[in-house]
Design an enzyme around this catalytic site. Structure first.
Site, PDB file in Angstrom:
ATOM      1  N   GLU A 180     -12.960  -8.544  -8.790  1.00 55.89           N
ATOM      2  CA  GLU A 180     -13.053  -9.366  -7.578  1.00 55.89           C
ATOM      3  C   GLU A 180     -13.893 -10.337  -7.704  1.00 55.89           C
ATOM      4  O   GLU A 180     -15.239 -10.358  -8.264  1.00 55.89           O
ATOM      5  CB  GLU A 180     -13.215  -8.779  -6.316  1.00 55.89           C
ATOM      6  CG  GLU A 180     -13.526  -9.347  -5.044  1.00 55.89           C
ATOM      7  CD  GLU A 180     -12.390 -10.261  -4.592  1.00 55.89           C
ATOM      8  OE1 GLU A 180     -11.158  -9.822  -4.632  1.00 55.89           O
ATOM      9  OE2 GLU A 180     -12.687 -11.758  -4.175  1.00 55.89           O
ATOM     10  N   HIS A 205      -7.115  -8.095  -8.345  1.00 60.67           N
ATOM     11  CA  HIS A 205      -7.574  -8.793  -7.201  1.00 60.67           C
ATOM     12  C   HIS A 205      -7.939  -7.714  -5.951  1.00 60.67           C
ATOM     13  O   HIS A 205      -7.213  -7.538  -5.125  1.00 60.67           O
ATOM     14  CB  HIS A 205      -6.658  -9.696  -6.864  1.00 60.67           C
ATOM     15  CG  HIS A 205      -6.291 -10.667  -7.670  1.00 60.67           C
ATOM     16  ND1 HIS A 205      -5.581 -10.334  -8.823  1.00 60.67           N
ATOM     17  CD2 HIS A 205      -6.547 -12.103  -7.802  1.00 60.67           C
ATOM     18  CE1 HIS A 205      -5.155 -11.499  -9.559  1.00 60.67           C
ATOM     19  NE2 HIS A 205      -5.705 -12.469  -8.947  1.00 60.67           N
ATOM     20  N   SER A 216      -6.835  -2.086  -0.917  1.00 67.83           N
ATOM     21  CA  SER A 216      -6.158  -1.270  -2.132  1.00 67.83           C
ATOM     22  C   SER A 216      -7.414  -0.385  -2.954  1.00 67.83           C
ATOM     23  O   SER A 216      -6.862   0.813  -3.233  1.00 67.83           O
ATOM     24  CB  SER A 216      -5.366  -2.200  -3.058  1.00 67.83           C
ATOM     25  OG  SER A 216      -6.401  -3.148  -3.368  1.00 67.83           O
ATOM     26  N   ASP A 245     -13.466 -12.617 -13.290  1.00 70.01           N
ATOM     27  CA  ASP A 245     -12.107 -13.335 -13.066  1.00 70.01           C
ATOM     28  C   ASP A 245     -10.869 -12.049 -13.462  1.00 70.01           C
ATOM     29  O   ASP A 245     -11.081 -11.414 -14.492  1.00 70.01           O
ATOM     30  CB  ASP A 245     -12.002 -14.285 -14.081  1.00 70.01           C
ATOM     31  CG  ASP A 245     -10.530 -15.065 -14.080  1.00 70.01           C
ATOM     32  OD1 ASP A 245     -10.046 -15.434 -12.960  1.00 70.01           O
ATOM     33  OD2 ASP A 245      -9.827 -14.880 -15.068  1.00 70.01           O
ATOM     34  N   HIS A 252       0.786  -1.253  -0.032  1.00 71.84           N
ATOM     35  CA  HIS A 252      -0.091  -0.075  -0.078  1.00 71.84           C
ATOM     36  C   HIS A 252       1.042   1.366   0.010  1.00 71.84           C
ATOM     37  O   HIS A 252       0.568   2.342  -0.479  1.00 71.84           O
ATOM     38  CB  HIS A 252      -1.088  -0.060   1.278  1.00 71.84           C
ATOM     39  CG  HIS A 252      -1.976  -1.065   1.046  1.00 71.84           C
ATOM     40  ND1 HIS A 252      -2.759  -1.824   2.127  1.00 71.84           N
ATOM     41  CD2 HIS A 252      -2.515  -1.860  -0.128  1.00 71.84           C
ATOM     42  CE1 HIS A 252      -3.624  -2.417   1.483  1.00 71.84           C
ATOM     43  NE2 HIS A 252      -3.592  -2.772   0.291  1.00 71.84           N
ATOM     44  N   ASP A 262      -2.403  -8.288  -7.540  1.00 69.53           N
ATOM     45  CA  ASP A 262      -2.204  -8.847  -6.317  1.00 69.53           C
ATOM     46  C   ASP A 262      -2.881 -10.078  -5.922  1.00 69.53           C
ATOM     47  O   ASP A 262      -3.921 -10.193  -5.131  1.00 69.53           O
ATOM     48  CB  ASP A 262      -2.553  -7.685  -5.170  1.00 69.53           C
ATOM     49  CG  ASP A 262      -2.501  -8.065  -3.677  1.00 69.53           C
ATOM     50  OD1 ASP A 262      -1.725  -8.804  -3.529  1.00 69.53           O
ATOM     51  OD2 ASP A 262      -3.266  -7.381  -2.876  1.00 69.53           O
TER      52      ASP A 262
HETATM   53  C1  LIG Z   1      -4.532 -10.628  -1.433  1.00 67.71           C
HETATM   54  S1  LIG Z   1      -6.195 -10.460  -1.807  1.00 67.71           S
HETATM   55  C2  LIG Z   1      -6.461  -8.844  -2.384  1.00 67.71           C
HETATM   56  C3  LIG Z   1      -6.221  -7.638  -1.441  1.00 67.71           C
HETATM   57  C4  LIG Z   1      -6.378  -6.359  -2.095  1.00 67.71           C
HETATM   58  N1  LIG Z   1      -5.774  -6.177  -3.453  1.00 67.71           N
HETATM   59  C5  LIG Z   1      -5.626  -5.085  -1.102  1.00 67.71           C
HETATM   60  O1  LIG Z   1      -4.496  -4.885  -1.209  1.00 67.71           O
HETATM   61  O2  LIG Z   1      -6.354  -4.651  -0.004  1.00 67.71           O
HETATM   62  C6  LIG Z   1      -6.704 -11.434  -3.252  1.00 67.71           C
HETATM   63  C7  LIG Z   1      -8.051 -11.477  -3.677  1.00 67.71           C
HETATM   64  O3  LIG Z   1      -8.374 -11.826  -4.966  1.00 67.71           O
HETATM   65  C8  LIG Z   1      -9.323 -12.713  -5.000  1.00 67.71           C
HETATM   66  N2  LIG Z   1      -9.458 -13.777  -6.126  1.00 67.71           N
HETATM   67  C9  LIG Z   1      -8.558 -14.698  -5.966  1.00 67.71           C
HETATM   68  N3  LIG Z   1      -8.723 -15.269  -7.187  1.00 67.71           N
HETATM   69  C10 LIG Z   1      -9.216 -14.406  -8.211  1.00 67.71           C
HETATM   70  C11 LIG Z   1      -9.334 -14.376  -9.793  1.00 67.71           C
HETATM   71  N4  LIG Z   1      -8.988 -15.352 -10.452  1.00 67.71           N
HETATM   72  N5  LIG Z   1     -10.190 -13.379 -10.231  1.00 67.71           N
HETATM   73  C12 LIG Z   1     -10.432 -12.129  -9.194  1.00 67.71           C
HETATM   74  N6  LIG Z   1     -10.189 -12.209  -7.773  1.00 67.71           N
HETATM   75  C13 LIG Z   1      -9.789 -13.232  -7.410  1.00 67.71           C
HETATM   76  C14 LIG Z   1      -9.564 -13.337  -3.494  1.00 67.71           C
HETATM   77  O4  LIG Z   1     -11.013 -13.308  -3.326  1.00 67.71           O
HETATM   78  C15 LIG Z   1      -9.042 -12.274  -2.659  1.00 67.71           C
HETATM   79  O5  LIG Z   1     -10.042 -11.197  -2.261  1.00 67.71           O
END
Ligand SMILES: C[S@@+](CC[C@H](N)C(=O)[O-])C[C@H]1O[C@@H](n2cnc3c(N)ncnc32)[C@H](O)[C@@H]1O
Length: 279
Positions: A118, A42, A100, A143, A19, A164
């Protein structure tokens, strides 16, 4: 497979590095009058409640934002991050930690646009609630990798793409590399920031080497480990930034020692700051 929930990890030492870097890039993009687009692959839930059962379960935030909250360090990059967290917690108690999307929402100008993907149904709903109603913000339950194809390049032709993943499956490391290569072809002027965990040193160097060999120019590697390398658990994390702001390396040279001093366990931390691919 969507078993990873960021609410258990929000505000940990890895979020701090991610961040701080994200915010420094957003602040840089704001220096030009032209609007930018922020694309978050993500996005997670958008924002997190510190008193929640999830954040309290392992208390990971205590070894991250908990050590920085309320501090001023004199180092711009760290202080702009702690100032933003403070502005979301006006009572002086750490009640909420931004994800984020909320960080960019708070820092951006009204002309700047955000597109967020997400997949997890609960996190998507929360994300929609926390940031989705704001102007020039679009949240997609889509996705991440499909979203990169469908939504890039942005009309603004400038911006930050934050990648991420949770790396729940080993395949994610390969998908990140292949997707970055494709996305960079469509949006070669964009800034891309890719987060990665440090789990074992061998696997980390393999991943970083793979990224360095993609044929993409101008990549910066930023890494902070709060513990020495061991064979189990996450000891640190890093960011690979494509087309980094020209100020980022110098800013990181100042910020990493401060983060290390405040966050590393028993002074056993280490940092890496290196140009992975030339300009
Ligand atoms: C590490 S977290 C994200 C944290 C966020 N970027 C932050 O910094 O606050 C990863 C996220 O990706 C989502 N996720 C996992 N696989 C995914 C995909 N193929 N497409 C979209 N989201 C996905 C998960 O549900 C999770 O919420």
């Amino acid at each position: 497979m969507l078993s990873y929930r960021h609410s258990y990890h929000a505000g940990n030492f890895a979020d701090v590095l991610k961040h701080c870097t994200q915010l420094a890039i957003i602040e840089y993009l704001k220096k030009k009058e032209k609007p930018f687009c922020y694309h978050d692959t993500h996005s997670g839930a958008g924002g997190y409640t510190v008193a929640s059962a999830e954040m309290q379960k392992n208390g990971e935030y205590q070894s991250g934002v908990g050590k920085l909250f309320g501090r001023r360090t004199g180092v711009k990059m760290v202080d702009q991050y702690t100032d933003l967290i403070a502005s979301l917690n006006p009572t002086g108690r750490l009640n909420t930690y931004p994800g984020s999307p909320q960080i960019t929402l708070k820092a951006r100008r009204s002309i700047d646009r955000m597109q967020l993907t997400e997949l997890h149904p609960a996190d998507y709903s929360h994300l929609q609630e926390v940031v989705g109603k704001a102007k020039k913000v679009k949240v997609y339950q889509q996705d991440a990798w499909q979203g990169l194809k469908a939504l890039l390049p942005p009309a603004e032709k400038r911006g930050l793409v934050l990648i991420d993943p949770s790396y729940e499956v080993k395949q994610d490391y390969k998908t990140v590399a292949a997707s970055l290569q494709q996305a960079h072809k469509r949006f070669s002027s964009g800034i891309f920031a890719i987060w990665y965990p440090v789990l074992t040193r061998n696997a980390t160097e393999q991943f970083v080497g793979q990224m360095a060999n993609l044929g993409i120019r101008n990549m910066l590697r930023i890494e902070h480990c709060v513990l020495p390398d061991v064979e189990r658990g996450m000891t640190g994390s890093g960011m690979i930034v494509v087309n980094p702001p020209y100020t980022l390396k110098a800013d990181m040279e100042m910020a990493l020692p401060v983060l290390d001093q405040l966050l590393s366990e028993g002074g056993c931390g280490s940092t890496v700051l290196e140009q992975l691919a030339d300009e």
